[in-house]
Design a protein around this motif. Structure first.
Motif, PDB file in Angstrom:
ATOM      1  N   SER A 239      77.168 -66.259  18.867  1.00  0.00           N
ATOM      2  CA  SER A 239      78.625 -66.223  18.990  1.00  0.00           C
ATOM      3  C   SER A 239      79.164 -64.801  18.752  1.00  0.00           C
ATOM      4  CB  SER A 239      79.290 -67.209  18.022  1.00  0.00           C
ATOM      5  OG  SER A 239      79.217 -66.707  16.696  1.00  0.00           O
ATOM      6  N   ARG A 240      78.382 -63.969  18.081  1.00  0.00           N
ATOM      7  CA  ARG A 240      78.823 -62.591  17.828  1.00  0.00           C
ATOM      8  C   ARG A 240      77.985 -61.585  18.621  1.00  0.00           C
ATOM      9  NH1 ARG A 240      82.378 -63.171  13.218  1.00  0.00           N
ATOM     10  NH2 ARG A 240      83.223 -61.252  14.081  1.00  0.00           N
ATOM     11  N   ARG A 241      77.291 -62.089  19.625  1.00  0.00           N
ATOM     12  CA  ARG A 241      76.329 -61.254  20.335  1.00  0.00           C
ATOM     13  C   ARG A 241      76.962 -60.021  20.976  1.00  0.00           C
ATOM     14  NH1 ARG A 241      74.440 -62.938  25.583  1.00  0.00           N
ATOM     15  NH2 ARG A 241      72.912 -61.438  26.353  1.00  0.00           N
ATOM     16  N   ASP A 242      78.110 -60.218  21.633  1.00  0.00           N
ATOM     17  CA  ASP A 242      78.724 -59.076  22.318  1.00  0.00           C
ATOM     18  C   ASP A 242      79.089 -57.973  21.339  1.00  0.00           C
ATOM     19  OD1 ASP A 242      78.397 -60.492  24.574  1.00  0.00           O
ATOM     20  OD2 ASP A 242      80.516 -61.061  24.823  1.00  0.00           O
ATOM     21  N   GLU A 243      79.646 -58.379  20.194  1.00  0.00           N
ATOM     22  CA  GLU A 243      80.028 -57.373  19.196  1.00  0.00           C
ATOM     23  C   GLU A 243      78.792 -56.645  18.664  1.00  0.00           C
ATOM     24  OE1 GLU A 243      83.129 -59.329  16.343  1.00  0.00           O
ATOM     25  OE2 GLU A 243      82.189 -60.865  17.601  1.00  0.00           O
ATOM     26  N   LEU A 244      77.726 -57.424  18.406  1.00  0.00           N
ATOM     27  CA  LEU A 244      76.496 -56.803  17.894  1.00  0.00           C
ATOM     28  C   LEU A 244      75.933 -55.802  18.884  1.00  0.00           C
ATOM     29  CD1 LEU A 244      74.744 -59.913  16.267  1.00  0.00           C
ATOM     30  CD2 LEU A 244      75.515 -57.860  15.051  1.00  0.00           C
ATOM     31  N   MET A 245      75.942 -56.199  20.149  1.00  0.00           N
ATOM     32  CA  MET A 245      75.369 -55.318  21.169  1.00  0.00           C
ATOM     33  C   MET A 245      76.220 -54.057  21.366  1.00  0.00           C
ATOM     34  SD  MET A 245      72.479 -56.557  22.006  1.00  0.00           S
ATOM     35  CE  MET A 245      72.360 -56.885  20.295  1.00  0.00           C
ATOM     36  N   GLN A 246      77.524 -54.219  21.146  1.00  0.00           N
ATOM     37  CA  GLN A 246      78.406 -53.055  21.252  1.00  0.00           C
ATOM     38  C   GLN A 246      78.129 -52.038  20.141  1.00  0.00           C
ATOM     39  OE1 GLN A 246      82.467 -54.406  21.383  1.00  0.00           O
ATOM     40  NE2 GLN A 246      82.401 -54.085  23.598  1.00  0.00           N
ATOM     41  N   MET A 247      77.732 -52.556  18.974  1.00  0.00           N
ATOM     42  CA  MET A 247      77.483 -51.664  17.833  1.00  0.00           C
ATOM     43  C   MET A 247      76.065 -51.081  17.863  1.00  0.00           C
ATOM     44  SD  MET A 247      79.392 -53.378  14.571  1.00  0.00           S
ATOM     45  CE  MET A 247      79.361 -55.112  14.884  1.00  0.00           C
ATOM     46  N   MET A 248      75.199 -51.688  18.675  1.00  0.00           N
ATOM     47  CA  MET A 248      73.802 -51.225  18.691  1.00  0.00           C
ATOM     48  C   MET A 248      73.725 -49.809  19.288  1.00  0.00           C
ATOM     49  SD  MET A 248      70.485 -53.374  19.797  1.00  0.00           S
ATOM     50  CE  MET A 248      70.453 -53.094  21.562  1.00  0.00           C
ATOM     51  N   CYS A 249      72.877 -48.999  18.684  1.00  0.00           N
ATOM     52  CA  CYS A 249      72.835 -47.576  19.067  1.00  0.00           C
ATOM     53  C   CYS A 249      71.441 -47.020  18.770  1.00  0.00           C
ATOM     54  CB  CYS A 249      73.899 -46.872  18.222  1.00  0.00           C
ATOM     55  SG  CYS A 249      73.717 -45.106  18.030  1.00  0.00           S
ATOM     56  N   PRO A 250      70.930 -46.118  19.618  1.00  0.00           N
ATOM     57  CA  PRO A 250      69.653 -45.475  19.282  1.00  0.00           C
ATOM     58  C   PRO A 250      69.909 -44.446  18.174  1.00  0.00           C
ATOM     59  CG  PRO A 250      70.464 -44.727  21.421  1.00  0.00           C
ATOM     60  CD  PRO A 250      71.496 -45.657  20.886  1.00  0.00           C
ATOM     61  N   VAL A 251      69.784 -44.882  16.933  1.00  0.00           N
ATOM     62  CA  VAL A 251      70.180 -44.052  15.786  1.00  0.00           C
ATOM     63  C   VAL A 251      69.431 -42.710  15.726  1.00  0.00           C
ATOM     64  CG1 VAL A 251      70.235 -43.974  13.251  1.00  0.00           C
ATOM     65  CG2 VAL A 251      71.167 -45.959  14.465  1.00  0.00           C
ATOM     66  N   PRO A 252      68.102 -42.677  15.937  1.00  0.00           N
ATOM     67  CA  PRO A 252      67.439 -41.369  15.871  1.00  0.00           C
ATOM     68  C   PRO A 252      68.005 -40.359  16.871  1.00  0.00           C
ATOM     69  CG  PRO A 252      65.834 -43.134  15.798  1.00  0.00           C
ATOM     70  CD  PRO A 252      67.144 -43.773  16.128  1.00  0.00           C
ATOM     71  N   GLU A 253      68.266 -40.826  18.091  1.00  0.00           N
ATOM     72  CA  GLU A 253      68.832 -39.928  19.101  1.00  0.00           C
ATOM     73  C   GLU A 253      70.227 -39.453  18.688  1.00  0.00           C
ATOM     74  OE1 GLU A 253      66.975 -42.559  19.729  1.00  0.00           O
ATOM     75  OE2 GLU A 253      66.185 -42.566  21.780  1.00  0.00           O
ATOM     76  N   ARG A 254      71.010 -40.388  18.163  1.00  0.00           N
ATOM     77  CA  ARG A 254      72.373 -40.040  17.730  1.00  0.00           C
ATOM     78  C   ARG A 254      72.327 -39.015  16.595  1.00  0.00           C
ATOM     79  NH1 ARG A 254      76.959 -38.372  18.888  1.00  0.00           N
ATOM     80  NH2 ARG A 254      78.598 -38.806  17.386  1.00  0.00           N
ATOM     81  N   LEU A 255      71.390 -39.191  15.677  1.00  0.00           N
ATOM     82  CA  LEU A 255      71.291 -38.257  14.550  1.00  0.00           C
ATOM     83  C   LEU A 255      70.861 -36.872  15.027  1.00  0.00           C
ATOM     84  CD1 LEU A 255      69.721 -40.521  11.773  1.00  0.00           C
ATOM     85  CD2 LEU A 255      72.046 -39.585  11.845  1.00  0.00           C
ATOM     86  N   ALA A 256      69.933 -36.845  15.973  1.00  0.00           N
ATOM     87  CA  ALA A 256      69.481 -35.548  16.504  1.00  0.00           C
ATOM     88  C   ALA A 256      70.654 -34.834  17.181  1.00  0.00           C
ATOM     89  CB  ALA A 256      68.331 -35.761  17.484  1.00  0.00           C
ATOM     90  N   GLU A 257      71.464 -35.629  17.879  1.00  0.00           N
ATOM     91  CA  GLU A 257      72.622 -35.069  18.587  1.00  0.00           C
ATOM     92  C   GLU A 257      73.643 -34.502  17.588  1.00  0.00           C
ATOM     93  OE1 GLU A 257      74.010 -37.487  22.171  1.00  0.00           O
ATOM     94  OE2 GLU A 257      75.505 -37.954  20.656  1.00  0.00           O
ATOM     95  N   LEU A 258      73.913 -35.285  16.534  1.00  0.00           N
ATOM     96  CA  LEU A 258      74.861 -34.827  15.509  1.00  0.00           C
ATOM     97  C   LEU A 258      74.339 -33.560  14.840  1.00  0.00           C
ATOM     98  CD1 LEU A 258      75.777 -38.260  13.876  1.00  0.00           C
ATOM     99  CD2 LEU A 258      77.415 -36.693  14.935  1.00  0.00           C
ATOM    100  N   HIS A 259      73.043 -33.563  14.569  1.00  0.00           N
ATOM    101  CA  HIS A 259      72.434 -32.416  13.910  1.00  0.00           C
ATOM    102  C   HIS A 259      72.553 -31.168  14.782  1.00  0.00           C
ATOM    103  CE1 HIS A 259      69.782 -30.282  11.215  1.00  0.00           C
ATOM    104  NE2 HIS A 259      69.011 -29.958  12.228  1.00  0.00           N
ATOM    105  N   ARG A 260      72.266 -31.341  16.066  1.00  0.00           N
ATOM    106  CA  ARG A 260      72.362 -30.203  16.999  1.00  0.00           C
ATOM    107  C   ARG A 260      73.796 -29.693  17.120  1.00  0.00           C
ATOM    108  NH1 ARG A 260      67.954 -32.117  19.948  1.00  0.00           N
ATOM    109  NH2 ARG A 260      69.208 -33.753  20.898  1.00  0.00           N
ATOM    110  N   ALA A 261      74.730 -30.634  17.017  1.00  0.00           N
ATOM    111  CA  ALA A 261      76.146 -30.242  17.158  1.00  0.00           C
ATOM    112  C   ALA A 261      76.692 -29.600  15.884  1.00  0.00           C
ATOM    113  CB  ALA A 261      76.972 -31.478  17.521  1.00  0.00           C
ATOM    114  N   GLY A 262      75.865 -29.572  14.831  1.00  0.00           N
ATOM    115  CA  GLY A 262      76.297 -28.894  13.604  1.00  0.00           C
ATOM    116  C   GLY A 262      77.103 -29.767  12.663  1.00  0.00           C
TER     117      GLY A 262
END
Ligand code: GDP
Ligand code: IMO
Ligand code: MG
Length: 422
Positions: A192-215
């Motif tokens: 019943s909460r699948r859409d919300e869960l999928m919206q929040m799902m994120c490739p965290v390692p990639e996101r962290l690398a991106e944030l790190h690169r962006a300073g």
């Protein structure tokens, strides 16, 4: 730009939530990398108290990105309950929440197993939070856990959940002879909460690398504490994850080499909730005074916390283990009015291993106490001499400077000597 960690150096409840909240003023993202909703991180803003369990403490600061790494065991029910606790702000919080698809799901069966195991344990209960943390990590290690990413395929998820239920219900019903798991209730809730869960799902390692690169400044928020670490704590009275800073690399997927700073949070005395060794525990009026003045009641379970003197041996062990380069000393205000303070400097009759061996008698240094109320002080030099003496004794003993002193539960009740982020 800095990637920094905030790590508890005792048995949890050191005041990590408050410190993380202070530091998020300068952070772009806050990341949880281990534990689950066994944590209880308290933040007090303008007299209003908010306790976070599963969400990073950055949730209370609009605009801060909040990431939950793969090392966290994720209860979908706890997640939504916590997001919804923000009321009118819930949608804004959900919009900046990113969950790793590799998070193992913590389900009702894990809570039932946690309770059954505790009741049946030979050698006495661990005194867990009863949230299902241990059994959820067991399923991860056994490679039968369902992960957040599995929710994407509804039919496949249902089939895997049913198979998990067959396995765990056999154990619950036959071995423990206790209540079995109504897995369909979990299935219905999650789908019943699948859409919300999928919206929040994120490739965290990639996101962290991106944030790190962006300073961006990235803050990793530890849960529990060094002495509850599954490998380095007071085994077996520990939690089921590695709480140490070293686990950030694996629990979030962030290169170990990029972690620049590690702040260790330490309470000016010691508390422990749950069972297990605690050499400096007090059973007298001073212990009761610490409990009362410090409001030492568990933020997750409401259990009374055991209280005792600071243990500098365990503290140095924890600081070394985590590579701590700065200390945040909390609840200094709670010590006021105690004539002579004691700090453990060694143990007699030592038997066990690890930071705080059981069955041993602590040796103490005695330090001068103070009567003055320090809650309103904001500059280090304005603190009474005895308070500075206590702080500097700890710095010398541990070999790490105290950069932040917390003198009250409020967001601004701090004496800042140097900043974590440049
Ligand atoms: P955490 O799990 O490490 O985040 O810590 P908890 O939130 O479980 O427990 C810390 C408790 O101490 C909370 O009730 C905080 O509001 C409170 N607290 C934090 N820092 C201070 C402080 O400097 N002085 C006082 N009196 N209370 C504090
Ligand atoms: P925060 O993040 C204090 C303790 C439990 C028990 C042991 C195992 O608020 O500091 P578990 O449910 O994890 O299997 O319980 O660990 N414990 C904590 N104690 N603070 C916490 O979190 C804790 N999380 C778990 O009391 O002794
Ligand atoms: Mg806590």
């Amino acid at each position: 730009m800095t990637a920094a960690a905030v790590i508890g150096l005792q048995w949890g409840d050191e005041g990590k939530g408050k410190i993380v909240d202070c530091l998020t003023a300068d952070a772009g993202a806050v990341v949880r990398f281990q534990g689950g909703h066994n944590a209880g991180h308290t933040i007090v803003i303008n007299g209003e108290t908010k306790i976070l369990h599963l969400l990073p403490s950055g949730a209370v600061r609009p605009g801060v990105e909040c990431l939950i790494g793969n090392g966290v065991v994720l209860s979908p029910r706890a997640l939504f309950a916590e997001v919804e606790s923000f009321g009118a702000g819930a949608a804004e919080v959900a919009a900046r929440l990113r969950l790793s698809g590799a998070c193992p799901l913590l389900l009702e069966c894990h809570r039932l197993l946690d309770l059954a195991r505790e009741a049946a344990r030979v050698g006495g209960a661990i005194g867990t939070t009863g949230k299902g943390i241990g059994p959820a990590y067991e399923d991860k290690a056994a490679r039968r856990a369902l992960r957040l990413a599995d929710v994407a395929d509804a039919a496949g998820f249902a089939a895997k959940l049913e198979s998990l239920a067959q396995y765990h219900n056999f154990m619950l019903g036959n071995y423990y002879q206790t209540e079995t798991w109504d897995w369909r209730a979990d299935l219905d809730f999650i789908l019943s909460r699948r859409d919300e869960l999928m919206q929040m799902m994120c490739p965290v390692p990639e996101r962290l690398a991106e944030l790190h690169r962006a300073g961006a400044n990235i803050l990793f928020e530890g849960a529990q504490g060094a002495l509850l670490d599954i490998d380095h704590g007071t085994w077996p009275f520990v939690t089921s994850s590695n709480t140490a800073a070293g686990n950030i690399a694996c629990g979030a997927g962030f290169a170990a080499r990029h972690l620049g700073r590690v702040a260790g949070v330490v309470k000016a005395y010691t508390t422990r909730v749950g069972n297990g060794p605690f050499p400096t525990e007090l059973h007298d009026d001073t212990g009761r005074r610490l409990a009362e003045r410090g409001g030492e009641v568990g933020a997750t379970t409401g259990r009374a916390r055991r209280c005792g003197w600071l243990d500098s041996v365990a503290l140095r062990y924890a600081a070394d283990l985590n590579g701590v380069d700065t200390l945040c000393l909390t609840k200094l205000d709670v010590l006021e009015g105690i004539e002579t303070l004691r700090v453990c400097t060694g143990y007699k009759n030592t038997r066990g291993g690890g930071g705080a061996p059981d069955d041993c008698e602590p040796e103490y240094a005695e330090l001068e106490g103070w009567d003055e109320s320090i809650g309103g002080v904001r500059r280090y030099q304005e603190l009474p001499r005895a308070v500075r003496g206590y702080v500097e004794w700890i710095e010398e003993r541990v070999g790490v400077p105290v950069s932040l002193l917390s003198v009250g539960p409020g967001r601004d009740d701090n004496i800042i000597r140097s900043r974590l982020f440049d």
